[in-house]
Design a protein around this motif. Sequence first.
Motif, PDB file in Angstrom:
ATOM      1  N   PRO A   1       0.827  -1.213   0.000  1.00  0.00           N
ATOM      2  CA  PRO A   1       0.000   0.000   0.000  1.00  0.00           C
ATOM      3  C   PRO A   1       0.849   1.245   0.000  1.00  0.00           C
ATOM      4  N   ASP A   2       0.400   2.282  -0.692  1.00  0.00           N
ATOM      5  CA  ASP A   2       1.155   3.532  -0.786  1.00  0.00           C
ATOM      6  C   ASP A   2       0.888   4.360   0.460  1.00  0.00           C
ATOM      7  N   SER A   3       1.561   3.988   1.555  1.00  0.00           N
ATOM      8  CA  SER A   3       1.366   4.694   2.819  1.00  0.00           C
ATOM      9  C   SER A   3       2.234   5.927   2.921  1.00  0.00           C
ATOM     10  N   ALA A   4       3.138   6.148   1.951  1.00  0.00           N
ATOM     11  CA  ALA A   4       3.988   7.340   2.006  1.00  0.00           C
ATOM     12  C   ALA A   4       3.146   8.608   1.955  1.00  0.00           C
TER      13      ALA A   4
ATOM     14  N   ILE B   1      13.175   6.958  -4.065  1.00  0.00           N
ATOM     15  CA  ILE B   1      13.370   8.164  -3.268  1.00  0.00           C
ATOM     16  C   ILE B   1      12.091   8.497  -2.524  1.00  0.00           C
ATOM     17  N   LEU B   2      12.211   8.810  -1.250  1.00  0.00           N
ATOM     18  CA  LEU B   2      11.125   9.406  -0.474  1.00  0.00           C
ATOM     19  C   LEU B   2      11.443  10.876  -0.324  1.00  0.00           C
ATOM     20  N   TYR B   3      10.531  11.740  -0.751  1.00  0.00           N
ATOM     21  CA  TYR B   3      10.831  13.163  -0.701  1.00  0.00           C
ATOM     22  C   TYR B   3       9.582  13.952  -0.319  1.00  0.00           C
TER      23      TYR B   3
ATOM     24  N   VAL C   1      14.685  15.494   0.567  1.00  0.00           N
ATOM     25  CA  VAL C   1      14.781  14.039   0.436  1.00  0.00           C
ATOM     26  C   VAL C   1      14.952  13.420   1.816  1.00  0.00           C
ATOM     27  N   HIS C   2      14.136  12.399   2.103  1.00  0.00           N
ATOM     28  CA  HIS C   2      14.182  11.715   3.399  1.00  0.00           C
ATOM     29  C   HIS C   2      14.893  10.372   3.321  1.00  0.00           C
ATOM     30  N   ALA C   3      14.864   9.715   2.175  1.00  0.00           N
ATOM     31  CA  ALA C   3      15.534   8.423   2.038  1.00  0.00           C
ATOM     32  C   ALA C   3      15.842   8.166   0.573  1.00  0.00           C
ATOM     33  N   VAL C   4      16.979   7.494   0.326  1.00  0.00           N
ATOM     34  CA  VAL C   4      17.388   7.128  -1.035  1.00  0.00           C
ATOM     35  C   VAL C   4      17.861   5.679  -1.006  1.00  0.00           C
TER      36      VAL C   4
ATOM     37  N   ARG D   1      11.023   2.443   9.571  1.00  0.00           N
ATOM     38  CA  ARG D   1       9.844   3.198   9.132  1.00  0.00           C
ATOM     39  C   ARG D   1       9.989   3.634   7.675  1.00  0.00           C
ATOM     40  N   LEU D   2      11.149   4.198   7.338  1.00  0.00           N
ATOM     41  CA  LEU D   2      11.358   4.684   5.975  1.00  0.00           C
ATOM     42  C   LEU D   2      11.457   3.535   4.977  1.00  0.00           C
ATOM     43  N   ASP D   3      12.066   2.411   5.386  1.00  0.00           N
ATOM     44  CA  ASP D   3      12.112   1.247   4.499  1.00  0.00           C
ATOM     45  C   ASP D   3      10.702   0.737   4.207  1.00  0.00           C
ATOM     46  N   GLY D   4       9.834   0.793   5.209  1.00  0.00           N
ATOM     47  CA  GLY D   4       8.456   0.389   4.988  1.00  0.00           C
ATOM     48  C   GLY D   4       7.747   1.271   3.984  1.00  0.00           C
TER      49      GLY D   4
END
Length: 362
Positions: free
Chosen positions: A91-94, A152-154, A164-167, A350-353
């Motif tokens: 699921p797109d929980s981002a 990328i989480l941004y 950017v929060h995670a790469v 959390r970010l990997d999830g």
Amino acid sequence: MRPPLPTLGPQPKKSPVGPVMVVSLLLGLSAGGVWWWKQRLTSEKPPAANEQPVTPPVAMGSGDTGAAPHPASPNPAPAAAAATAPAPMVPDSAKATGLAHASVRIDGPLETAMVVAAGPEIGPALAQVVTRTLVWWVDVPGDLRRGDTLDILYETRPNEEPLVHAVRFTSNKTGQTHRTYRFQAESDKNPRYYLPSGEELELRLENSPLDDYEQVTSLLRDGRRHKGVDFKTPVGTPVKAPFAGVIRRKNWSFRFNGNCLELEETGGKRRRAIFLHMDELPRSVKVGDRFATGAMLGRSGNSGRSFAPHLHYQLEVGEDRVLDPYETHRTYRRSLPAAQRPTLEVEIRRLDGLLGTTVAGG
């Protein structure tokens, strides 16, 4: 008159059999539809009190086409056969956290891939920000390969570059998957990017002109043909002498450089350190003044041709030969204190999830 398009094979002769077959087919379909409707009404009767309705399993995955599920078989296949079913979609929980997730496969310029993933308004800026993390693993763009993948989480911000929060970067050059996460340590003024090992992503310089800063936003090897290192730091951060030297220039080419200084080393190497875009310099600092290693020269600013607060630090020797500070200074990676590692590990999970499994094409 335009000639008719060619056809494949001979033209069939007209026959009266065709209309007859069509009428027969329509009648057959009508009869079949009536039978199907009666069967459906029968099957929709509620089950008896001692019966449990059977719900066939539905595998929803990235390959789901929306087709109706097949009814459950009375003789189910062995468990091993389930491995061939599509994997459940993550699921797109981002979005629920206010973050966006871009997943790309590099088949050309990095910016092009980012525009496809994030759109023309965000893509170019996102490519620049992500490059600041990639340069610590590979040279950009020289070491990027077709088939490399990026997740990328941004976070988008009005009138600011994406944050950017995670790469997660899988490189065909290194044969590894590299990861970094933005995290604020309790003892730091600014968030930093950390590796899963608990070390900072960025190398630090010994005898650096800055004791603290938020991020290195430009390097000599990032493909921009920049002659120095840019440190993103708030206005007013103390700027220190990286070596013992004497001031040779002050505030030249102000339109571009802003408040600036050139410090010439007094030792045998005779290097020159150039500091651009500083805050207003003290009147007490004059050409010919001598400073010891670590002495404060002034403060960082946002003057001259600068679009955000930062310090430009440049090293030269001889006739304007540019040196890479990361090859001239000794470098090290700072590690997060052991007491704060559990907090970092929670944030990484959390970010990997939110990153989930890469959806970039293979």
